[in-house]
Write an enzyme that holds these catalytic residues in place. Structure first.
Site, PDB file in Angstrom:
ATOM      1  N   THR A   1      11.390 -18.086  16.972  1.00  0.00           N
ATOM      2  CA  THR A   1      11.356 -17.381  15.735  1.00  0.00           C
ATOM      3  C   THR A   1      11.688 -15.991  16.147  1.00  0.00           C
ATOM      4  O   THR A   1      11.072 -15.146  17.011  1.00  0.00           O
ATOM      5  CB  THR A   1      10.059 -17.316  14.968  1.00  0.00           C
TER       6      THR A   1
ATOM      7  N   GLU B   1       7.254 -22.469  12.223  1.00  0.00           N
ATOM      8  CA  GLU B   1       6.003 -22.626  12.643  1.00  0.00           C
ATOM      9  C   GLU B   1       5.389 -24.186  11.808  1.00  0.00           C
ATOM     10  O   GLU B   1       4.373 -24.606  12.266  1.00  0.00           O
ATOM     11  CB  GLU B   1       4.839 -21.682  12.635  1.00  0.00           C
TER      12      GLU B   1
ATOM     13  N   LYS C   1       0.450  -1.164  -1.676  1.00  0.00           N
ATOM     14  CA  LYS C   1      -1.208  -1.216  -1.966  1.00  0.00           C
ATOM     15  C   LYS C   1      -1.098   0.192  -2.853  1.00  0.00           C
ATOM     16  O   LYS C   1      -0.888   1.238  -2.086  1.00  0.00           O
ATOM     17  CB  LYS C   1      -2.115  -1.165  -0.745  1.00  0.00           C
TER      18      LYS C   1
ATOM     19  N   TRP D   1      -2.469  -4.471  -5.797  1.00  0.00           N
ATOM     20  CA  TRP D   1      -1.385  -4.910  -5.087  1.00  0.00           C
ATOM     21  C   TRP D   1      -0.096  -4.784  -6.018  1.00  0.00           C
ATOM     22  O   TRP D   1      -0.121  -5.429  -7.008  1.00  0.00           O
ATOM     23  CB  TRP D   1      -1.470  -6.449  -4.142  1.00  0.00           C
TER      24      TRP D   1
END
Lengths: 556, 556
Positions: free
Chosen positions: A199, A342, A450, A455
């Site tokens: 990756t 993954e 943030k 958020w």
């Protein structure tokens, strides 16, 4: 940290009395050869012409390749690299390398030679099989990667002879022609490594994910059930075989008896349209960038490729505009899916539910825009910063974590696990999960903005901005702000010359996002920086705008 | 003979770095509870009314049941018997018993009490959970099966109180009400036993097949991919949960997010029609006998159950007449499948291939009449008497053998494997396999008629005979013959009073089977002897006709 290991029987528990048969990769192709023998694998070859073969012939050549690999001195556990497009030869490598107990290491050819060298050294590849497209990179690598004893060109002798002699390449077709096409693949522990994919994270060195035979076979079962891989379909994986094994399709298609059409190196919209049209492709899989090209070609042709029923969209979010284009303009289903290297990679797919049939279109669309429904075989949860598990209420956003037999436990050569202390893999995404099992990614954990303790999803803001007719691409990054900690900067690529003003963008976005999400500034650039897998490199954007000063007056 | 065991890593081979997650049964239901929580399980209850629940509620009750089982003293490895219809409660037992590490032993209630007693003793069941329909059998069993410490009636206290006190039954609903509905299921070796089902062979004592968690989960992946078990479907398993776990559907449906409709004890055509119609069932699974009843009900109603799309037909061959009835009269797909108790059970299913789309209907029908295409995960071959593997040419008939992770390696308590020396399970069937992977059973090995060194398929001859308008059921057995070794006797049950003559049957069959297959005699009886699972007991027919003398003049 040691691997967790498999649990044993509890005291008193009985062992079932079923056959001890390991889940291995080679039997998937053998199954297709025996029972779907004349099902085709059609490739737009690197040499140019369309190449046709089938599962029976591919299985024979895979056996010849196994013999050739052994004759080259490849042993169980050895890593064998590929730098190659989606072709029938690449598929033969998948099966022969894993089949003899070695590890098929797929390398992304879009990496720089320097990055490739790092990966080849890290994996200590014993051989590299490459498409001639990449001969220049191979010439640079040759002589600088001590582990590599063989460079093999995926070509016949005539073509191989035209390559830079510095590579010292052998011809793949010559190797196969010299080998016997019968070989009995050994049976071994299903936990043995079968393939390796690095990756390319946005920071640090790339890390290898070492897939086991067990993981690939279990994942194939999941893919067959969720990706419409059955004997009535003809599937075209645009997603490259060097990227998470083309989402596992080369393993799952033989299991499902599905015909394959391989695009080779011609991934532009026009070439894909022609190939799909000529070969009656019913289903294709790839990233949004590819589909934008295909949609252009479809609009020029005024129709869809003849047999196309659905495209599966992963790698980046599927936008509302793309859903409308495929579904309303052309009658092709556009289906969201999500996963990670993954995760082998399948995690969720946007399969509909019976209960949605009665929803008004706008409500159904809300589900379609989510990444999709959790696939059986994958455990999924979202957690707060303190690790507490959040409810699946479709509202609580948290760190997306996964667990299961096809999820990585650690990276190649790592001494430590890549999991949480209780054994989950943190995806690095921020997401919600709803009671119907639909997951929606609101942001990468590192990209979320943030602002004043709340958020702001950079992804949602980008998608909203990209709905504006003048905006071709958009990225949102957080800029430090003395009062709010961070505020969003909208970075856009325009379709034409007329850059919309900040006020115009605010007016456009006002009905689409909360008022306090409205970006404090908008900047226009020529192109967004993209990584090797086509994802926006926000780290480069952040670097570029690191000294950016937001206007005094915020929109809040 | 020892189990073959799993192979290990080869020298030098790498272990993959994926998570060590065992494949267990309880997480299948947990997955459905989390991500398909409001998907329904609707049952025609034994008490009468329709009972509605969903996966979320079933998961809570399953946890309560786990606590109740532990409180009763059930320990890992213990066998817990069920004598029950298809209901939500039976599903709770599947998951709770296996989930705590014990073994769910499903007993066929159609067995005689004597047969039940043998099986309960052999399995040494610690408890029996029974539907009140079977209270009379339980009263006979009680006190005569020393291992059984608990009889539990699948009913509430009021209903349980009406039962014969000799049983000493507890109320299932009382047990659950007294238990906490949260329980963390343990993780253990995926090879642990989860369920036990005895096959009632036609000779000798029944033998137990002990399914592992691994086998059931892998089989569920296969079933989801091949049985259309997805969130858009509503499935009604008519095949009983005491018979090979209702073909594995109660495990696979939660994995696929498929709603379930359970018929309870009302398996007649009219009841099934009403339930399917009211509950929008899209897909149902069962044996031909059941479908004959349903077809009668459909003809009376003049329509199909509103949402029914397909029926999957197993347990006995699907006839051409039944295909025509479902598909041409009512527009419902009739799909052949085949398996065995020793195969969990799925081996083949008659999924079509893209290449068949262009075939004329008569050619397509030839494939539809075969048992179906080999399912990925099952290795299949046919062998000659000497063990030589025969070609998959669609012509060579031989002993059908299977291998795979959901095939039994030996029977419960057996010291020896049930496999060939090279590890395959012989199904006892004679079959062909064609190059497209379609398997066709021509006969049971013990039923095939050996005439002059050639084989005559009793099954094909029966199917041909049953096409005759006056023949309701037919069985063919071999009768000793001085010259030909054996010759076929056709035993028929007539629809009306007019028995066709042998000459008439010959005239009818002449275009359908080879001339030398024509039966030497025809006999008419009131009914064919059927076993506990609805199969014709040819051993009884052979016994009945053991002194039968064929007419002198054969048709050959």
């Amino acid at each position: 940290m040691a691997s967790r290991g498999m649990p044993g029987l509890m005291p008193g528990q009985l062992r079932g009395l079923m056959m001890d048969r390991p889940l291995l990769v080679a039997p998937l192709l053998q199954f297709a050869a025996e029972f779907h023998g004349d099902t085709e694998i059609v490739t737009r070859s690197i040499e140019g012409p369309i190449h046709r073969t089938d599962y029976a012939a591919t299985w024979r050549r895979t056996q010849a390749l196994a013999n050739a690999l052994i004759a080259m001195g490849i042993k169980p556990g050895d890593r064998v690299a590929t730098v190659a497009w989606n072709t029938w030869r690449h598929m033969e490598l998948y099966y022969a390398v894993a089949g003899i107990g070695a590890v098929c290491h797929t390398i992304n050819p879009r990496l720089s030679v320097e990055q490739m060298r790092y990966i080849v050294d890290d994996a200590a590849d014993g051989a590299i099989f490459f498409d001639t497209t990449f001969a220049a990179s191979m010439a640079e690598l040759a002589g600088t990667v001590p582990s590599v004893r063989h460079f093999v060109a995926l070509a016949d002798a005539t073509c191989t002879a035209t390559l830079d002699p510095a590579i010292g390449a052998q011809s793949y077709e010559d190797l196969l022609a010299a080998a016997k096409d019968s070989y009995t693949f050994p049976e071994f522990d299903e936990n043995a490594a079968a393939s390796l994919c690095y990756t390319s994270g946005t920071t640090g060195h790339p890390k290898g994910v070492l897939y086991s035979h067990r993981a690939l076979v279990l994942h194939s079962f999941g893919l067959v059930a969720n990706f419409w891989l059955n004997p009535e379909e003809i599937s075209l994986p645009v997603v490259p075989m060097f990227h998470v094994n083309a989402w596992g399709i080369p393993y799952a298609a033989p299991m499902g008896g599905t015909a394959l059409v391989m695009p080779g190196r011609a991934l532009d919209g026009k070439s894909l349209f022609e190939l799909m049209d000529a070969e009656n492709v019913t289903c294709a899989q790839g990233v949004p960038t590819v589909w934008m090209g295909l949609l252009d070609a479809m609009r020029k042709a005024g129709r869809k490729p003849s047999a196309l029923k659905r495209v599966i969209v992963g790698g980046a979010a599927l936008s509302e505009a793309m859903i409308h284009a495929f579904e309303d303009e052309f009658g092709v289903s556009a289906i969201h899916a999500w996963g990670m290297t993954e995760m082998t990679p399948l995690g969720v797919i946007n399969q509909t539910k019976r209960k949605f049939a009665n929803l008004p279109p706008a409500e159904r669309l809300k589900f379609k825009l989510k990444q999709g429904h959790v696939v059986a075989g994958v455990d999924m949860r979202i957690t707060a910063a303190d690790g507490a598990v959040l409810p699946n209420d479709g509202k609580s956003a948290g760190h997306l974590q996964v667990r299961g037999p096809w999820i990585a436990e650690r990276y190649y050569k790592s001494e430590t696990t890549a999991t949480t202390p209780d054994g989950w893999f943190d995806t690095g995404d921020i997401a919600t999960l709803d009671p119907d099992g639909f997951m929606h990614i609101t942001d990468r954990a590192k990209d979320i903005i943030k602002s004043g303790g709340e958020w702001i999803s950079s992804v949602d803001l980008e998608n909203a901005a990209m709905g504006h007719p003048q905006i071709a691409h958009a990225a949102v990054i957080g800029i430090a702000h003395p009062r709010w900690q961070e505020r969003p900067l909208l970075v856009c690529v325009c379709r034409g010359q007329d850059n919309p003003t900040l006020a115009e963008m605010h007016a456009y976005l006002a009905t689409k996002v909360p008022k306090w999400w409205l970006p404090d500034a908008v900047e226009f650039i020529e192109a967004l920086p993209l990584g090797a897998t086509g994802k926006i490199q926000k780290s480069l954007l952040r670097e570029h705008f690191k000294d950016y000063v937001l206007p005094d007056e915020t929109s809040v």
